[in-house]
Design a protein around this motif. Structure first.
Motif, PDB file in Angstrom:
ATOM      1  N   ILE A 461       0.827  -1.203   0.000  1.00 42.76           N
ATOM      2  CA  ILE A 461       0.000   0.000   0.000  1.00 42.76           C
ATOM      3  C   ILE A 461       0.862   1.254   0.000  1.00 42.76           C
ATOM      4  O   ILE A 461       1.610   1.517   0.950  1.00 42.76           O
ATOM      5  CB  ILE A 461      -0.940   0.023   1.220  1.00 42.76           C
ATOM      6  N   ALA A 462       0.758   2.022  -1.085  1.00 49.66           N
ATOM      7  CA  ALA A 462       1.463   3.303  -1.151  1.00 49.66           C
ATOM      8  C   ALA A 462       0.808   4.289  -0.184  1.00 49.66           C
ATOM      9  O   ALA A 462      -0.373   4.157   0.162  1.00 49.66           O
ATOM     10  CB  ALA A 462       1.431   3.852  -2.577  1.00 49.66           C
ATOM     11  N   SER A 463       1.572   5.290   0.246  1.00 51.10           N
ATOM     12  CA  SER A 463       1.086   6.213   1.274  1.00 51.10           C
ATOM     13  C   SER A 463      -0.182   6.944   0.855  1.00 51.10           C
ATOM     14  O   SER A 463      -1.044   7.241   1.694  1.00 51.10           O
ATOM     15  CB  SER A 463       2.181   7.233   1.621  1.00 51.10           C
ATOM     16  N   GLN A 464      -0.343   7.248  -0.441  1.00 49.03           N
ATOM     17  CA  GLN A 464      -1.521   7.994  -0.887  1.00 49.03           C
ATOM     18  C   GLN A 464      -2.723   7.094  -1.158  1.00 49.03           C
ATOM     19  O   GLN A 464      -3.780   7.581  -1.551  1.00 49.03           O
ATOM     20  CB  GLN A 464      -1.206   8.823  -2.139  1.00 49.03           C
ATOM     21  N   PHE A 465      -2.589   5.780  -0.955  1.00 52.26           N
ATOM     22  CA  PHE A 465      -3.696   4.859  -1.208  1.00 52.26           C
ATOM     23  C   PHE A 465      -3.967   3.970   0.003  1.00 52.26           C
ATOM     24  O   PHE A 465      -4.231   2.772  -0.148  1.00 52.26           O
ATOM     25  CB  PHE A 465      -3.407   3.994  -2.447  1.00 52.26           C
ATOM     26  N   ARG A 466      -3.919   4.532   1.180  1.00 53.92           N
ATOM     27  CA  ARG A 466      -4.186   3.744   2.387  1.00 53.92           C
ATOM     28  C   ARG A 466      -5.685   3.652   2.617  1.00 53.92           C
ATOM     29  O   ARG A 466      -6.271   4.427   3.365  1.00 53.92           O
ATOM     30  CB  ARG A 466      -3.451   4.353   3.574  1.00 53.92           C
ATOM     31  N   ARG A 467      -6.276   2.699   1.932  1.00 54.22           N
ATOM     32  CA  ARG A 467      -7.715   2.482   1.995  1.00 54.22           C
ATOM     33  C   ARG A 467      -7.981   1.034   2.409  1.00 54.22           C
ATOM     34  O   ARG A 467      -7.212   0.145   2.080  1.00 54.22           O
ATOM     35  CB  ARG A 467      -8.351   2.787   0.639  1.00 54.22           C
ATOM     36  N   PRO A 468      -9.100   0.795   3.101  1.00 52.34           N
ATOM     37  CA  PRO A 468      -9.301  -0.522   3.724  1.00 52.34           C
ATOM     38  C   PRO A 468     -10.025  -1.559   2.872  1.00 52.34           C
ATOM     39  O   PRO A 468     -10.374  -2.624   3.392  1.00 52.34           O
ATOM     40  CB  PRO A 468     -10.156  -0.157   4.943  1.00 52.34           C
ATOM     41  N   HIS A 469     -10.257  -1.284   1.590  1.00 51.58           N
ATOM     42  CA  HIS A 469     -11.078  -2.172   0.770  1.00 51.58           C
ATOM     43  C   HIS A 469     -10.751  -3.658   0.962  1.00 51.58           C
ATOM     44  O   HIS A 469     -11.623  -4.470   1.301  1.00 51.58           O
ATOM     45  CB  HIS A 469     -10.895  -1.853  -0.722  1.00 51.58           C
ATOM     46  N   PHE A 470      -9.498  -4.010   0.741  1.00 48.59           N
ATOM     47  CA  PHE A 470      -9.144  -5.427   0.636  1.00 48.59           C
ATOM     48  C   PHE A 470      -8.848  -6.055   1.993  1.00 48.59           C
ATOM     49  O   PHE A 470      -9.003  -7.264   2.156  1.00 48.59           O
ATOM     50  CB  PHE A 470      -7.987  -5.577  -0.355  1.00 48.59           C
ATOM     51  N   ALA A 471      -8.470  -5.233   2.953  1.00 51.86           N
ATOM     52  CA  ALA A 471      -8.359  -5.739   4.325  1.00 51.86           C
ATOM     53  C   ALA A 471      -9.740  -6.169   4.809  1.00 51.86           C
ATOM     54  O   ALA A 471      -9.885  -7.216   5.470  1.00 51.86           O
ATOM     55  CB  ALA A 471      -7.773  -4.666   5.241  1.00 51.86           C
ATOM     56  N   TYR A 472     -10.766  -5.379   4.491  1.00 52.73           N
ATOM     57  CA  TYR A 472     -12.124  -5.714   4.910  1.00 52.73           C
ATOM     58  C   TYR A 472     -12.642  -6.953   4.181  1.00 52.73           C
ATOM     59  O   TYR A 472     -13.232  -7.844   4.801  1.00 52.73           O
ATOM     60  CB  TYR A 472     -13.063  -4.531   4.645  1.00 52.73           C
ATOM     61  N   ILE A 473     -12.441  -7.005   2.851  1.00 53.24           N
ATOM     62  CA  ILE A 473     -12.920  -8.172   2.107  1.00 53.24           C
ATOM     63  C   ILE A 473     -12.259  -9.442   2.630  1.00 53.24           C
ATOM     64  O   ILE A 473     -12.914 -10.476   2.797  1.00 53.24           O
ATOM     65  CB  ILE A 473     -12.662  -8.001   0.591  1.00 53.24           C
ATOM     66  N   ALA A 474     -10.945  -9.365   2.897  1.00 49.63           N
ATOM     67  CA  ALA A 474     -10.242 -10.526   3.451  1.00 49.63           C
ATOM     68  C   ALA A 474     -10.840 -10.925   4.794  1.00 49.63           C
ATOM     69  O   ALA A 474     -11.043 -12.118   5.074  1.00 49.63           O
ATOM     70  CB  ALA A 474      -8.754 -10.212   3.592  1.00 49.63           C
ATOM     71  N   ARG A 475     -11.140  -9.934   5.645  1.00 49.96           N
ATOM     72  CA  ARG A 475     -11.728 -10.238   6.952  1.00 49.96           C
ATOM     73  C   ARG A 475     -13.096 -10.888   6.794  1.00 49.96           C
ATOM     74  O   ARG A 475     -13.426 -11.871   7.458  1.00 49.96           O
ATOM     75  CB  ARG A 475     -11.853  -8.963   7.778  1.00 49.96           C
ATOM     76  N   TRP A 476     -13.935 -10.316   5.889  1.00 49.31           N
ATOM     77  CA  TRP A 476     -15.280 -10.853   5.697  1.00 49.31           C
ATOM     78  C   TRP A 476     -15.261 -12.227   5.040  1.00 49.31           C
ATOM     79  O   TRP A 476     -16.229 -12.971   5.136  1.00 49.31           O
ATOM     80  CB  TRP A 476     -16.099  -9.883   4.845  1.00 49.31           C
TER      81      TRP A 476
END
Length: 509
Positions: A461-476
């Motif tokens: 994750i680059a500094s300007q793209f710290r978004r949770p999309h895929f962390a959440y999908i992985a968790r779900w």
């Protein structure tokens, strides 16, 4: 004729009769798939005479290992806890609303409201679409034919009566035609929310109830059909939210087979349509019809923005993935198997096997899939250049290739995930076959919805793209997830390799 021969003839006659009955039931079930729902109330089944039948084959639902029963929408007393994982992931559309029930031989219209998601799935019978009352481009063209076309030209603008419901012969009188729902209904059950242009709400707001003698059609579609108004259509993440919404709408309304899809927008074709066609029974564009078209059963799919996949980016959805077997034995409001179910649906739609599992040390080696970002032409307003999320991606790939070829723990197959130049089926297969999926933050990682349960995700994750999309999908999904957060957009190859070594060791490699 001896007793043995007589008995054999009776057995053969019985088997012939049984086979004939089975074939009769099969074909009648397919021909009657246009009923409002597999679970519809008798009072809502309308006698119907179709002047010009247009039969279409409807694909059956596949058997999904993670499937759990969906709420029975024919009752209003089924309770799904507010803010539960079931409610967030689509099984909370349980409040039934009947703004129009219709009379004998007339059409009908109803909605299923989810208080958790704040949106509705609406459906109707004897619904007519009048394409000439929808202002937008034709849609479905080849991308190169429409380069430079404006986005506002592709988005639908509905006139009153763009869609109509048959009010029956007794409807009307001096007051004339009227809208199927009032503004108060829309504000309460189809709220605009944060969506700038809520195309489905606009569609519903323009539906008229018309007299039976005014209800005539150039074409009839008997099979259940989902109407979809897309906004983002070339971005994988947003398109997955539309796929998921259409899938949920199909299950909530209890469709016996996979529905047909009509795009009520003017977007051109993209490679993502390959998955739309695989998931559902057929695909057409609203403006491609030559005249008015009537649907025996139409379902209005909520926007992808209204799914948990999108709402979860800002809402606190505290859900973790679990197996369907676990939830069947011990229901838990904080666990879900719905994304695993949907991922299996995608794989099954492409004919990929569902009964495979990652093992400790596969003989053929572990596949490490590196999802790459490449330049490609996505839509008419796209210059063909993608934004770099990892400035030294080629260097990282070359370093991983060298490391994999010399790794001593076990055999590692580094897969070059050039998704922009792969078919959708090839992309889904690569995800399915991967033990580890690595990539920079980008829409291509949305494919992890189709990953197998033991897959490990490593996101850079680059500094300007710290978004949770895929962390959440992985968790779900219940997947193991790791992230390497960069100070800028340049990654240290050694740091990436060290993280992969730790992951491989955890896999017993």
């Amino acid at each position: 004729m001896n007793r043995k021969t007589t008995l054999l003839l009776k057995i053969l006659l019985f088997l012939f009769t049984l086979n004939s009955i089975s074939l009769f039931l099969y074909f009648t079930s397919h021909s009657s798939s246009s009923s409002p729902s597999a679970h519809s109330n008798t009072s809502l089944r309308r006698p119907f005479i179709q002047p010009h039948p247009q039969p279409h084959f409807s694909k059956p639902w596949p058997i999904l290992p993670s499937y759990l029963p969906w709420s029975n929408t024919t009752t209003t007393d089924h309770h799904v806890p507010l803010r539960s994982c079931e409610a967030y992931f689509g099984n909370g559309f349980t409040r039934r609303l009947d703004p129009l029930t219709g009379g004998r031989g007339a059409g009908w219209f109803r909605c299923w409201y989810s208080e958790t998601l704040g949106s509705s799935i609406c459906e109707g019978g004897r619904v007519r679409m009048v394409p000439e009352r929808i202002r937008m481009t034709k849609g479905g063209e080849d991308l190169l034919e429409v380069i430079g076309r404006k986005e506002e030209d592709e988005l639908p603008v509905f006139q009153n009566g763009a869609f109509e419901v048959d009010g029956g012969e007794g409807f009307g009188g001096r007051e004339g035609n009227k809208m199927v729902v009032e503004q108060e209904f829309l504000d309460r059950y189809v709220p605009k929310g944060e969506v700038v242009m809520h195309t489905m709400r606009d569609l519903i707001s323009k539906i008229l109830i018309v007299r039976g003698n005014e209800f005539s059609c150039d074409e009839w579609i008997e099979e259940p059909t989902i109407l979809v108004t897309r906004f983002e259509y070339a971005n994988l993440f947003h398109t997955v939210t539309d796929w998921y919404s259409a899938y949920v709408s199909s299950r909530v309304t209890g469709l016996p087979n996979r529905p047909h899809v009509v795009f009520v927008d003017g977007h051109c074709m993209t490679p993502l349509e390959e998955t739309w066609k695989a998931l559902f029974s057929s695909l057409r564009y609203a403006k491609n019809f030559s005249g008015t078209v009537c649907f025996r059963h139409a379902i209005l799919s909520p926007l992808g923005y209204e799914t948990a996949l999108f709402k979860g980016l800002t809402d606190d959805i505290s859900c973790v993935g679990a197996s369907a077997q676990e939830l069947w034995q011990k229901p838990d409001n904080h666990k879900t198997a719905r994304l695993s179910e949907f991922g299996e649906m995608v794989r099954a739609a492409f004919g990929l096997p569902l009964n495979i599992h990652h093992v400790g040390k596969p003989v053929s080696g572990h596949n490490v899939l590196f999802v790459r970002r490449e330049d490609y032409l996505a839509h008419p307003r796209h210059g063909g250049k993608v934004e770099s999320r990892l400035s030294n991606e080629p260097e990282i790939y070359d370093s991983l290739k060298s490391w994999a070829s010399d790794y001593k723990g076990c055999k590692i197959n580094l897969v070059n995930g050039l998704f922009a130049h792969m078919s959708m089926k090839e992309q889904v297969r690569a995800i399915q076959d991967a033990s580890v999926i690595i990539g920079a933050h980008g829409a291509g990682l949305t494919h992890i919805v189709s990953a197998l349960p033991k897959t490990v995700i490593l996101e850079i994750i680059a500094s300007q793209f710290r978004r949770p999309h895929f962390a959440y999908i992985a968790r779900w999904k219940g997947l193991e997830y790791h992230a390497i957060n960069l100070a800028g957009s340049h990654a240290d190859p050694g740091a990436v390799i060290n993280e992969l070594v730790r992951i491989m060791k955890s896999l017993g490699c």
